[in-house]
Scaffold this motif. Structure first.
Motif, PDB file in Angstrom:
ATOM      1  N   CYS A  65       0.384  -0.653  -4.809  1.00 47.18           N
ATOM      2  CA  CYS A  65      -0.972  -0.110  -4.945  1.00 47.18           C
ATOM      3  C   CYS A  65      -0.947   1.244  -5.644  1.00 47.18           C
ATOM      4  O   CYS A  65      -1.876   1.606  -6.355  1.00 47.18           O
ATOM      5  CB  CYS A  65      -1.608   0.050  -3.570  1.00 47.18           C
ATOM      6  N   HIS A  72       0.803  -1.222   0.000  1.00 42.80           N
ATOM      7  CA  HIS A  72       0.000   0.000   0.000  1.00 42.80           C
ATOM      8  C   HIS A  72       0.838   1.274   0.000  1.00 42.80           C
ATOM      9  O   HIS A  72       0.475   2.275  -0.602  1.00 42.80           O
ATOM     10  CB  HIS A  72      -0.928   0.013   1.220  1.00 42.80           C
ATOM     11  N   ASP A 125      -8.108  -6.014   4.194  1.00 43.63           N
ATOM     12  CA  ASP A 125      -8.257  -5.226   2.975  1.00 43.63           C
ATOM     13  C   ASP A 125      -9.540  -5.660   2.283  1.00 43.63           C
ATOM     14  O   ASP A 125      -9.757  -6.857   2.073  1.00 43.63           O
ATOM     15  CB  ASP A 125      -7.063  -5.473   2.041  1.00 43.63           C
ATOM     16  N   SER A 185      -3.476  -1.399 -10.023  1.00 44.34           N
ATOM     17  CA  SER A 185      -4.355  -1.783  -8.905  1.00 44.34           C
ATOM     18  C   SER A 185      -4.697  -3.270  -8.933  1.00 44.34           C
ATOM     19  O   SER A 185      -4.559  -3.936  -9.957  1.00 44.34           O
ATOM     20  CB  SER A 185      -5.662  -0.986  -8.868  1.00 44.34           C
ATOM     21  N   CYS A 186      -5.201  -3.760  -7.795  1.00 48.96           N
ATOM     22  CA  CYS A 186      -5.544  -5.174  -7.704  1.00 48.96           C
ATOM     23  C   CYS A 186      -6.710  -5.540  -8.624  1.00 48.96           C
ATOM     24  O   CYS A 186      -7.007  -6.706  -8.815  1.00 48.96           O
ATOM     25  CB  CYS A 186      -5.863  -5.544  -6.259  1.00 48.96           C
ATOM     26  N   ARG A 205      -9.897  10.012  -3.478  1.00 52.24           N
ATOM     27  CA  ARG A 205      -9.268   8.694  -3.391  1.00 52.24           C
ATOM     28  C   ARG A 205      -7.871   8.689  -4.009  1.00 52.24           C
ATOM     29  O   ARG A 205      -6.918   8.152  -3.466  1.00 52.24           O
ATOM     30  CB  ARG A 205     -10.161   7.665  -4.095  1.00 52.24           C
ATOM     31  N   ASN A 259     -10.484   0.686  -8.678  1.00 52.10           N
ATOM     32  CA  ASN A 259     -11.824   0.264  -8.268  1.00 52.10           C
ATOM     33  C   ASN A 259     -12.611   1.305  -7.507  1.00 52.10           C
ATOM     34  O   ASN A 259     -13.779   1.100  -7.207  1.00 52.10           O
ATOM     35  CB  ASN A 259     -11.697  -1.001  -7.414  1.00 52.10           C
ATOM     36  N   HIS A 305      -3.483  -9.052  -3.435  1.00 51.74           N
ATOM     37  CA  HIS A 305      -4.478  -9.829  -4.183  1.00 51.74           C
ATOM     38  C   HIS A 305      -3.970 -10.295  -5.546  1.00 51.74           C
ATOM     39  O   HIS A 305      -4.639 -11.053  -6.243  1.00 51.74           O
ATOM     40  CB  HIS A 305      -5.772  -9.027  -4.330  1.00 51.74           C
ATOM     41  N   CYS A 333      -3.779   3.869  -6.927  1.00 53.54           N
ATOM     42  CA  CYS A 333      -5.119   3.386  -6.581  1.00 53.54           C
ATOM     43  C   CYS A 333      -5.623   4.110  -5.347  1.00 53.54           C
ATOM     44  O   CYS A 333      -6.788   4.439  -5.243  1.00 53.54           O
ATOM     45  CB  CYS A 333      -5.122   1.883  -6.351  1.00 53.54           C
ATOM     46  N   LEU A 334      -4.724   4.343  -4.384  1.00 50.84           N
ATOM     47  CA  LEU A 334      -5.153   5.104  -3.212  1.00 50.84           C
ATOM     48  C   LEU A 334      -4.208   6.234  -2.868  1.00 50.84           C
ATOM     49  O   LEU A 334      -4.479   6.989  -1.948  1.00 50.84           O
ATOM     50  CB  LEU A 334      -5.399   4.193  -1.989  1.00 50.84           C
ATOM     51  N   HIS A 350     -10.636  -5.636  -0.677  1.00 56.54           N
ATOM     52  CA  HIS A 350     -10.621  -6.304  -1.985  1.00 56.54           C
ATOM     53  C   HIS A 350     -10.140  -7.752  -1.933  1.00 56.54           C
ATOM     54  O   HIS A 350      -9.859  -8.361  -2.966  1.00 56.54           O
ATOM     55  CB  HIS A 350      -9.817  -5.478  -2.997  1.00 56.54           C
TER      56      HIS A 350
HETATM   57  S1  SF4 Z   1      -4.564  -1.809  -5.282  1.00 61.60           S
HETATM   58 FE1  SF4 Z   1      -5.953  -0.368  -4.322  1.00 61.60          FE
HETATM   59  S2  SF4 Z   1      -7.773  -1.488  -3.821  1.00 61.60           S
HETATM   60 FE2  SF4 Z   1      -6.171  -2.964  -4.272  1.00 61.60          FE
HETATM   61  S3  SF4 Z   1      -5.296  -3.521  -2.304  1.00 61.60           S
HETATM   62 FE3  SF4 Z   1      -4.109  -1.816  -3.110  1.00 61.60          FE
HETATM   63  S4  SF4 Z   1      -5.078   0.029  -2.325  1.00 61.60           S
HETATM   64 FE4  SF4 Z   1      -6.502  -1.652  -2.010  1.00 61.60          FE
END
Ligand code: SF4
Lengths: 478, 207
Positions: free
Chosen positions: A412, A65, A133, A351-352, A440, A434, A114, A415-416, A135
């Motif tokens: 990540c 993350h 998490d 992202s995942c 975000r 996502n 993931h 994505c965040l 997801h």
């Molecule tokens: S890619 Fe985004 S949604 Fe997936 S685990 Fe990382 S922060 Fe969470």
């Protein structure tokens, strides 16, 4: 005769024991993924209570993350933010002290939790899998019962290898028909969330079925299960089949030899009985779908790429209308405006949800010799070090780099936006992630969620665009 | 965990649907390794501008709601990320109860595990309570009797008895589960025999 069971019922029955008369159960957890954000307080809690980790071999720690997407070979020294570094060090030290395996920063096996679990063959059909998490639902693509938990529950799983929980409702979503060109698993997910809303799956475990799901690759199935949480459901599930077994075969942690045959024989029993009853069933005809994207700040605010931004005045429910007005204002869009043609400044492929090899191939196919439009910053962040290597061995990195994309290291990332990759206020992004929540991807940033091919098409045209109208649409959808 | 029995005080109205945990605690505060100190992070992007200066007008910064102990919110509260920082921040601010027509699953569990009471009521009741909160009325919540009262109206809410007991007693869940070591060992043994190929089992048997 025993009552007909759903896939969820079967996995539940294999793992649960009653805890109390009020209906709470103990659910045994086969596999626990750990990452730096949601675990430090859990380990601290264990230490404070003098407790130990019950089954360290059932956990795997990854760093995703918070890490920068550059210079990862330097390990922790790649991290310039001292606060982030403390958190990453905490996971490294906590895992080592507890005897939990960790793939360190810079290890090619490290990446987004993931992506790594399935890639290593650790995620297997019939398992229960949790992670701090949301997801974690991604792993359901293998016919595993997988869902996100909070930090107190992480602590509970570390100490007891169980969760205290109650059974969810059974819901089935059938995707029928054949997907037209340009329509991907991401569009299936967005179509479902648009239909049932972000609270539509609350309290349910969704099993995805139907010929269009059977036709998906494992990557596509993971994309679909990944976004289950955006529909509010506890978990998403897909019954394992030949596609699943072919994906798992020979992965590092997959069963070998006689174990493999025994495992596959068991995995074949993991499907809903023909006469199993679902509390709720939804059918979506994918033949009628178009490439979709979000226009607002909730994943349920979805339109087709050839559609118009909705007018809040058409929404009857006052709270929803107010949310739509707020979203339009935040996104800087006008009611009724065609969404295609809206200029973008950033593109995020990662992202995942969409950072696996197939996603990168789909994006690269759209680029096809073209260059990122002027004024656009586009970035590809592979989901793991191994995805990155695979893409490089196929020459995809060169396709992206020659087109003017940045080719990053796994995590990540945007994505965040916890690491340095994030949107500036007012910047508009075509993203394969996502969540399009306010802020975000960076405070004031405007995120449109879409498939990798759509995001790549936006990168080379400089605006939101229908991938089907794009010269390479056929190749992209393949 | 602090037991939850009775609560009395001001309720802040937040008539927004689908409030996600990214809004409740933005990402920059997730780097902490503590459970406390998150009051300032609560709804940060709605309360502070880019330079970190307070932006007037957000309900929790407007007296009397800066002392709120209850939050009344729109549907599907707490959706999105599983971050437990969301209930930690609410508690750190002083909020011990959230009322909505529905909650996201993970957020709901996170609340229970931290002694924060999520109350689910029907649309009409939540609308009425939003109006009461906007008037600055005092709310009184009695968990034993499952009532929420304000402005002379007493409403009863539903909650799973096991969850209510857990909150009332402020139980140490892990201790309670560990006391059932035999049950855990029984399922564990059954699963290890049923799925001996699982990678973790292989590894532990070898070493
Ligand atoms: S890619 Fe985004 S949604 Fe997936 S685990 Fe990382 S922060 Fe969470």
């Amino acid at each position: 005769m025993a009552a007909a069971k759903t896939l969820y019922d079967k996995i539940w029955a294999a793992h649960a024991a009653p805890f109390d008369a009020a209906g709470e159960s103990l659910l045994y957890i086969d596999f626990h993924l750990l990452h730096e954000i949601s675990t430090p307080q859990a380990f601290a809690g264990l230490r404070a209570a003098g407790r130990t980790v019950r089954r360290p071999g059932r956990a795997l720690a990854l760093f995703d993350h918070n890490i920068p997407t550059e210079r990862q070979a330097d390990g922790l020294d790649a991290i310039s933010d001292p606060v982030a570094r403390i958190q990453l060090e905490a996971l490294r030290n906590n895992a080592a002290a507890a005897g939990i395996e960790a793939f360190q920063i810079g290890d090619p096996r490290n990446g987004i939790v993931h992506v790594v679990g399935p890639e290593q063959g650790r995620t297997q059909p019939g398992m229960t899998i949790v992670c701090g998490d949301s997801h974690t639902s991604t792993h359901g693509a293998f016919g595993a019962l997988a869902h996100g938990i909070g930090t107190s529950e992480v602590e509970h799983v570390l100490a007891t290898q169980t969760l205290r929980t109650r059974k969810s409702r059974n819901m089935r979503v059938r995707f029928e028909g054949e997907a037209p060109a340009g329509v991907t698993a991401k569009d299936f997910a967005l179509a479902l969330i648009a239909k049932i809303g972000t609270g539509g799956g609350t309290g349910a475990v969704i099993e995805y079925a139907g010929e269009a799901v059977r036709a998906l690759s494992m990557e596509g199935r993971m994309t679909l299960c990944n976004m289950t949480i955006e529909a509010g459901a506890r978990a998403g599930l897909i019954a394992p089949d030949e596609t699943t077994f072919a994906y798992l075969k020979d992965r590092p942690a997959a069963p070998k030899g006689g174990d493999w045959d025994a495992a596959v024989a068991y995995w074949r029993t993991l499907c809903s009985d023909d006469d199993a009853v679902f509390d709720q069933e939804i059918v979506i005809d994918v033949a009628a779908l178009k490439p979709l994207l979000t226009w607002g700040t909730s994943p349920e605010q979805v339109i087709a790429i050839d559609g118009q931004v909705p007018d809040p005045r058409d929404i009857a429910d006052p709270v929803r209308r107010a949310s739509a007005e707020r979203a339009l204002d935040y996104m800087g869009l006008e009611p009724g405006q065609p969404i295609a043609g809206t200029p973008i400044q950033r593109v995020f492929i990662g992202s995942c949800t969409n950072s696996r090899i197939e996603d990168l191939r789909a994006a690269a196919a759209v680029i096809d010799g073209r260059h990122v439009a002027e004024g656009v910053n586009a970035m590809v962040v592979p989901g793991s070090g191994l995805v990155k290597r695979q893409a490089e061995s196929e020459g995809l990195d060169r396709v992206f780099l020659q087109a003017g994309f940045e080719w990053r290291e796994p995590g990540c990332s945007m994505c965040l936006g916890m690491n340095p990759d994030r949107l500036a206020p007012g910047e508009r992004s075509a993203s394969t992630s996502n969540r399009n929540f306010e802020g975000r991807q960076g405070r004031g940033g405007r995120t449109h969620l879409m498939s990798p091919a759509m995001a790549a098409a936006a990168a080379v045209t400089g605006h939101l665009v229908d991938v089907r109208a794009h010269a390479s649409a056929e190749g992209a959808a393949a | 965990m602090t037991p939850f029995t009775r609560l009395s005080g001001i309720a802040a109205p937040l008539p927004v649907a689908n409030v996600d945990t990214d809004q409740i605690v933005p990402k920059q505060f997730l780097k902490t390794i503590e459970r406390t100190g998150l009051a300032g992070a609560l709804f940060y992007d709605w309360r502070f501008d880019e330079a970190g200066q307070p932006m007037p007008g957000f309900v929790l910064d407007t007296p009397p709601y800066d002392k709120a102990v209850v939050l009344v919110a729109g549907d599907n509260f707490g959706c999105g990320s599983s971050r437990e920082h969301a209930p930690w921040a609410l508690l750190d601010f002083g909020i011990r109860c959230v009322v909505s027509t529905s909650f996201a699953d993970i957020f709901y569990n996170n609340c229970i595990n931290n002694g924060l009471l999520p109350i689910t009521l029907g649309e009409a009741d939540v609308a009425a309570l939003l109006a009461d909160a906007a008037q600055g009325l005092v709310f009184t919540i009695d968990l034993q009797n499952r009532t929420i009262s304000c402005g002379g109206v007493v409403r009863t809410f539903e909650i799973e008895p096991a969850i209510r007991d857990k909150l009332l007693a402020g139980l140490d869940m892990i201790g309670e589960t560990l006391a059932r070591a035999e049950d855990i060992a029984a399922i564990e043994g059954k699963l290890e025999r049923a799925m001996p190929w699982q990678p973790h089992i292989k590894r532990e048997v070898v070493c």
